[in-house]
Design an enzyme around this catalytic site. Structure first.
Site, PDB file in Angstrom:
ATOM      1  N   HIS A 193     117.619  40.353 -18.943  1.00 39.94           N
ATOM      2  CA  HIS A 193     116.561  39.419 -18.547  1.00 39.94           C
ATOM      3  C   HIS A 193     116.415  38.394 -19.671  1.00 39.94           C
ATOM      4  CE1 HIS A 193     113.193  37.491 -17.021  1.00 39.94           C
ATOM      5  NE2 HIS A 193     112.272  38.432 -17.089  1.00 39.94           N
ATOM      6  N   CYS A 207     108.504  34.249 -17.938  1.00 41.28           N
ATOM      7  CA  CYS A 207     109.839  34.485 -17.370  1.00 41.28           C
ATOM      8  C   CYS A 207     110.178  33.598 -16.179  1.00 41.28           C
ATOM      9  CB  CYS A 207     109.973  35.949 -17.000  1.00 41.28           C
ATOM     10  SG  CYS A 207     109.523  37.007 -18.374  1.00 41.28           S
ATOM     11  N   HIS A 233     114.795  38.088  -8.569  1.00 42.55           N
ATOM     12  CA  HIS A 233     114.363  38.191  -9.963  1.00 42.55           C
ATOM     13  C   HIS A 233     114.870  39.545 -10.493  1.00 42.55           C
ATOM     14  CE1 HIS A 233     112.115  37.240 -13.490  1.00 42.55           C
ATOM     15  NE2 HIS A 233     111.237  38.196 -13.347  1.00 42.55           N
TER      16      HIS A 233
END
Lengths: 353, 398
Positions: free
Chosen positions: B328, B160, B293
């Protein structure tokens, strides 16, 4: 001007027995269509409780990395950079098969957790407790070279010791896909191995090679990494020109190259580019190949790099690597050229130190 | 003194818009792109919400003018849409007028097609074209070919945080003089593979995700692609380019704690933020906005909050996670959030952290929940991934 970068430690797991003291002269030509890596004694390197959970690629990577670190006498590197064309295929294949076969039911996270491409770099960092820079390159046959370019860049930015390497494992499903479209030879190779095969496809294998790149020469130094250049696309008629250009940016000419290490893999469809160079610019240069011993995988060029490091250190070329009879009295500059299926070309220059 | 590496173009596609302008409008109008999944036939359809782009593969194929025989994964389609916008916005006429590279990032790669044709490609030869679309380097190769970039082309995969590392490498290559211009970013599409993977980890929310909320319920997966064009100062001068912003700081550190979980005190994240600030040569109090994040998982938001407190002490800048808009988007996340960070600099606007109600008691961080206009000189953007990969980027005003 790039800073001098030294290869101060090397580690290799491959289809040959490369984790113990074993002359390259003893390596056997691979004959099978697909050859799995020779399994080292993992217990010497990894805690038994961890071994069970790790896939082949992770184990190979951890072993190659620890061998390189040990040789360089380095506990914690300033960066860990990995290259892998296909990543953790085994766990990825495993998780994918379960999704398809069980219609998304009864799944457990273990395989998914370990399926990400950066698992090897992560597990090496975890094992060392290393908080440093950590990146994984995943660009087909340039994965290892990308890692190497980053490593050289980091040293020029002021880091002292960087661990970098390549790893690829044979996942059963992924391998079957490449078999289906003819990237793997349809038959075993015999006699003179891949050179005599004259058939399409390559013999596949797996492996991991890691290296410590340092900014100081040491007793353990193998060679100096001078430069790396990559070309995603390189038309056949421009290869020689780019090669000469690459050498000239490093103040060298073809005549300065004492040995050229080629990525020849026995695929009759794509080996022509090597043959052309062998018969022209490199006619009077000592020629070396290695994929008959390592097999083909996205990061197999790291095996070639590993053999080049050994050649530079020992100043001798094992007979089973030779493609011609040209000899050089001393080996100062070694050029590596690799490509896979006409894509992802790389030139790497090493010199003695 | 150089302000950093110049950003001269950007392109994006996400569930809140197919262009930079559409994304900006959704951000300031508080319009999230979270919905039930439509394009993937999954048994989890009713238990999860996702940031899905509602344009079909067929529509993208037409938009991009690809032949029917193409073997583009959805990841490659998204990448190409975003990269073309980035190149156009940078006003690049001749790709080979200077040393140009391409660095992309992905984690899903061509898995969407592999999982779809898992068994059938053994029988049906026409689906076999997707086999070579499976590896992570494939989408990058396709866009490199489309743009005519032939030399330095590579792909990064650090889960990620992938595209943060692509942006970082690009900036470093420019600084080292290895490239004059580089296109950097990443792409990931939704897939059964990732949906089921995150499902087994029990971190998928069945509702709209709530970053930094005490009662957060997990993340929404999303799909997206975004690319930036970075150019050297000489190149900017030579072509008289408009600069959108600068990449002024970057760092990568490893948490070295666990394969998937973040350490409780956010060691890797703290190191990444501190190193990035040091590299940018600014103190923490100069940061005007943190694009966190903030995935809305229990673990990430707690760990990231701790790390932010460690770096910023009591003086936390305006902070938000934009993941409640987009979900995400894995390897694309850092690249789309880079675009949002640049938009924040350009429009002097902090984008809100949607769905937030209750402060996490242990950390007491209150994100910005309404569109906030204020002067912004420096934005800090975090991206963390499996394998302990923690990356921080700092973007500064042109």
């Amino acid at each position: 001007m790039m800073k001098d970068c030294y290869i101060n430690g090397i580690g290799c797991v491959s289809a040959q027995e490369t984790t113990v003291d074993n002359d390259i002269e003893n390596y056997q030509f691979l004959t099978e269509r697909i050859t799995h890596a020779h399994r080292p004694n993992y217990r010497e390197f990894i805690k038994p409780t961890m071994i069970r959970r790790m896939s082949t690629g992770v184990k190979m990577g951890v072993v190659a990395a620890s061998l390189a670190l040990k040789e360089a006498n380095l506990e914690t590197p300033d960066a860990i950079i990995s290259g892998t064309g296909l990543g953790c295929s085994i766990d990825s294949d495993k998780f994918l098969k379960k999704i398809v076969d069980n219609n998304e039911e009864f799944l457990t996270p273990t395989a998914f957790i370990q399926s990400t491409h950066n698992t090897v770099g992560a597990q090496v960092a975890l094992g060392l407790g290393c908080n440093a820079y950590n990146v994984t390159y995943v660009h087909n046959a340039l994965s290892f070279e990308s890692a190497m370019i980053d490593a050289q860049l980091l040293l020029n930015e002021g880091e002292s010791n960087v661990l970098f390497g390549g790893v690829d494992e044979l996942g059963a499903y992924t391998t079957s896909l490449f078999d289906l479209i003819g990237h793997i030879k349809k038959e075993e190779v015999i006699e003179n191995g891949i050179l005599d095969s004259k058939t399409k496809g390559a013999i596949f294998s797996e492996g991991s090679q890691f290296f410590v790149l340092g900014d100081e020469r040491s007793d353990s130094s193998y060679a100096k990494l001078v430069d790396v250049a990559v070309h995603n696309v390189l038309p056949k008629n421009e290869i020689e020109e780019k090669l000469v250009q690459f050498l000239s940016t490093n103040n060298l000419t073809i005549g300065d190259i004492d040995a050229v290490v080629l990525g020849t893999n026995g695929d009759v469809e794509f080996d022509g580019v090597y043959a052309d160079l062998q018969e022209s610019v490199f006619e009077n240069t000592q020629q070396i190949y290695y994929k008959h011993l390592s097999g083909e995988y996205n990061t197999a060029s790291a095996f070639g790099f590993w053999t080049a490091c050994k050649i530079l250190k020992t100043q001798s070329v094992p007979t089973n690597l030779k493609l011609n009879t040209v000899k050089s009295s001393s080996i100062r500059n070694v050029l590596l050229y690799n490509q896979y299926r006409s894509e992802n070309h790389s030139f790497t220059l090493l010199s003695s130190c | 003194m150089s302000k950093g590496v110049a950003i001269t173009g950007m392109g994006i596609i996400s569930s809140i818009g197919n262009t930079v302008e559409e994304n900006f409008q959704s951000l300031i109008n508080k319009t999230p792109g979270i919905s039930r999944i439509e394009s993937i036939d999954t048994i989890h359809r009713d238990d999860i919400k996702v940031g899905e782009i509602k344009t079909s593969n067929q529509e993208f194929i037409q938009q991009l003018g690809l032949p029917d025989s193409n073997n583009y994964s959805r990841t490659a389609l998204l990448a190409e849409v975003a990269v073309l916008e980035a190149v156009e916005s940078a006003g690049i006429v001749d790709m080979n007028s200077c040393k140009t590279g391409l660095i992309s990032a992905t984690s899903v790669a061509g898995m969407d097609m592999t999982e779809k044709y898992y068994y059938s490609l053994f029988d049906e030869t026409h689906n076999r074209k997707y086999i070579t679309a499976h590896p992570a380097g494939d989408a990058t190769t396709k866009i490199a070919n489309r743009l005519g970039i032939t030399d330095f082309v590579t792909t990064i995969s650090t889960a990620c945080s992938s595209s943060a590392n692509a942006i970082m490498l690009g900036a470093r290559m420019i600084k080292a003089g290895k490239l004059d211009r580089v296109i950097v970013g990443g792409a990931d599409c939704l897939s059964k593979f990732t949906i089921n993977g995150f499902k087994t980890l029990m971190i998928l929310s069945d509702d709209n995700c709530k970053p930094f909320d005490a009662d957060r319920t997990g993340l929404n997966l999303g799909e997206a692609a975004a690319f930036l064009v970075l150019e050297s100062d000489e190149q900017v001068k030579k072509d008289n380019k408009k600069v959108l912003g600068y990449v002024s700081g970057y760092a990568n550190a490893n948490d070295a704690f666990h394969q998937t979980a973040s350490s409780e005190n956010g060691e890797g994240a703290t190191l990444a933020m501190k190193k990035a600030l040091k590299g940018a040569n600014i103190s923490a109090d100069k940061i005007d906005y943190i694009n966190a994040h903030g995935t809305a998982t229990n673990n990430n938001d707690a760990s990231e909050s701790k790390a932010i407190l460690r770096v910023f002490n009591d003086a936390i800048p305006s902070l938000s996670s934009t993941k409640a808009y987009t979900g995400h988007t894995l390897a694309a996340a850092a690249a789309i959030e880079a675009v949002y960070s640049i938009l924040a600099l350009q429009h002097a606007t902090v984008f809100p952290n949607l769905n937030f109600k209750t402060t996490i008691p242990e950390t007491n961080i209150v994100p910005v929940t309404e569109v906030l206009e204020k002067e912004i000189k420096h934005v800090l953007s975090n991206s963390f991934g499996f394998g302990g990969n923690c990356s921080t980027l700092i973007f500064s005003k042109a």
